[in-house]
Design a protein around this motif. Structure first.
Motif, mmCIF file in Angstrom:
data_model
loop_
_atom_site.group_PDB
_atom_site.id
_atom_site.type_symbol
_atom_site.label_atom_id
_atom_site.label_comp_id
_atom_site.label_asym_id
_atom_site.label_seq_id
_atom_site.Cartn_x
_atom_site.Cartn_y
_atom_site.Cartn_z
ATOM 1 N N ASP A 109 27.265 43.317 45.275
ATOM 2 C CA ASP A 109 26.414 42.493 44.483
ATOM 3 C C ASP A 109 25.136 43.704 43.400
ATOM 4 O O ASP A 109 25.563 45.340 43.392
ATOM 5 N N PHE A 144 28.743 42.376 36.318
ATOM 6 C CA PHE A 144 30.714 41.934 36.830
ATOM 7 C C PHE A 144 30.978 41.038 35.927
ATOM 8 O O PHE A 144 30.630 40.349 35.047
ATOM 9 N N SER A 146 33.813 38.713 35.106
ATOM 10 C CA SER A 146 34.332 36.987 35.312
ATOM 11 C C SER A 146 35.474 36.759 34.057
ATOM 12 O O SER A 146 36.331 37.234 33.390
ATOM 13 N N LEU A 225 33.600 32.568 37.648
ATOM 14 C CA LEU A 225 32.756 33.151 38.099
ATOM 15 C C LEU A 225 33.852 34.000 39.262
ATOM 16 O O LEU A 225 33.743 33.868 40.459
ATOM 17 N N ASN A 227 33.799 37.499 39.923
ATOM 18 C CA ASN A 227 32.993 38.279 39.707
ATOM 19 C C ASN A 227 33.911 39.840 40.382
ATOM 20 O O ASN A 227 33.588 40.154 41.419
ATOM 21 N N TYR A 230 32.632 45.385 38.669
ATOM 22 C CA TYR A 230 31.350 45.481 38.535
ATOM 23 C C TYR A 230 31.926 46.794 37.745
ATOM 24 O O TYR A 230 32.586 47.921 37.843
#
Length: 327
Positions: A109, A144, A146, A225, A227, A230
């Motif tokens: 995250d 992130f 997507s 999504l 993710n 990053y």
């Protein structure tokens, strides 16, 4: 643009504004003026000029006015401009060690990513940058990445097979996508919209904010999504310029730069949340990729590119960096 021509154009831009401050900081970046990057740099400009009592002047050149990320990086290295920002993937050809960030599902995250990059791992990347004449001013973020696409929701590992997608012109990224049977097509950022519109590609992967700013919603049906990666936005300065600053100015610049990075991250998170709501309002169908499929995706892709990344960054650097992420 050939470098000599580019330098002529830039010289014209930079000489149009005279500054009477003791220190002038010229910053180039490639994002629009509505972006969190530009908005946070406006804070840097305002606060630094105010707290220095006008001794430091900041000039910001947004939207790629001074060239591509790679060209602006060269301008920073040569001292023709003071600072620039750029996504890490665009800078790994200049600083090989940055390729370690090209791995997938590297961070769970945003908080994990920020803690790592603000810690020892980030310092090691900063040291590598200094060997190329660049001073790290901090790690901003694009968040992130997507997917948008026109074919079908990307709701499983197998959904990526056969997906004609835009990829950065980056051999490591291309190898990674091929490992899950996607069909990556290297395209410049400015070519994505028209390529989607003409069905030359089915989809693209980017930060959520880019989906709105670049109006991809006009030519896409689905937001997935995933993710999957990053990407930090590196903020760099000319190292020689930074080292030549007096202690007072350096301390002030460091202080305001840190505040600017924190502001930019908050603005990015806010923008991405607002963007997702806006994309739904515009009729795009939103889905998430299940955790099990995300983990399988990351394992397959990282296995495919680990040897290439180790070769580029060096195994010692790779192991040291990863030791700051893995428990």
């Amino acid at each position: 643009m050939k470098f000599s021509l580019m330098m002529t154009v830039i010289a014209g831009l930079l000489t149009t504004s005279a500054s009477y401050a003791d220190t002038t900081i010229r910053i180039g970046h490639a994002t629009p003026e509505v972006s969190p990057i530009h908005q946070s740099l406006l804070y840097f400009e305002e606060e630094l000029e105010k707290r220095s009592n006008g001794d430091i002047d900041v000039e910001i050149y947004p939207g790629g006015q001074l060239g591509s990320v790679r060209e602006m990086t060269e301008l920073v290295q040569s001292g023709n401009i003071t600072m620039a920002t750029g996504a890490s993937v665009h800078l790994s050809s200049t600083v090989n060690e940055l390729a370690v960030l090209d791995q997938f599902l590297l961070f769970a995250d945003e908080d994990t990513a920020r803690n790592v990059l603000d810690g020892e791992a980030g310092k090691s990347l900063g040291t590598a940058m200094e060997k190329r004449g660049l001073k790290s001013m901090g790690f901003m973020e694009l968040g992130f990445r997507s997917f948008t696409n026109n074919r079908a929701p990307l709701d499983s590992y197998d959904a990526f097979a056969g997906l004609r997608m835009r990829s950065a012109d980056n051999p490591i990224a291309i190898s990674a996508w091929r490992s899950v049977d996607a069909v990556p097509i290297p395209l410049a950022w400015g070519e994505i919209y028209s390529s989607l519109q003409q069905n030359l590609i089915f989809g693209q992967e980017s930060a959520l904010s880019s989906m709105l700013v670049e109006r991809f919603f006009e030519v896409q049906k689905y937001v997935s999504l995933t993710n999957h990666i990053y990407w930090p936005e590196l903020w760099m300065a000319n190292l020689e310029w930074y080292n030549d600053l007096d202690d007072k100015d350096r301390q002030l610049i460091d202080e305001v730069a840190r505040e600017t990075v924190l502001l930019q991250r908050d603005l990015t998170l806010k923008t991405n949340n607002e963007t997702l709501a806006a994309l739904k309002e515009k009729g795009l169908k939103v889905n998430s990729l299940p955790l099990e499929d995300r983990e399988r995706l990351g394992k397959t892709m990282n296995t495919a590119i680990e040897a290439d990344i180790r070769k580029k960054v060096g195994s010692d650097f790779y192991d040291q960096f990863m030791s700051n992420i893995q428990p």
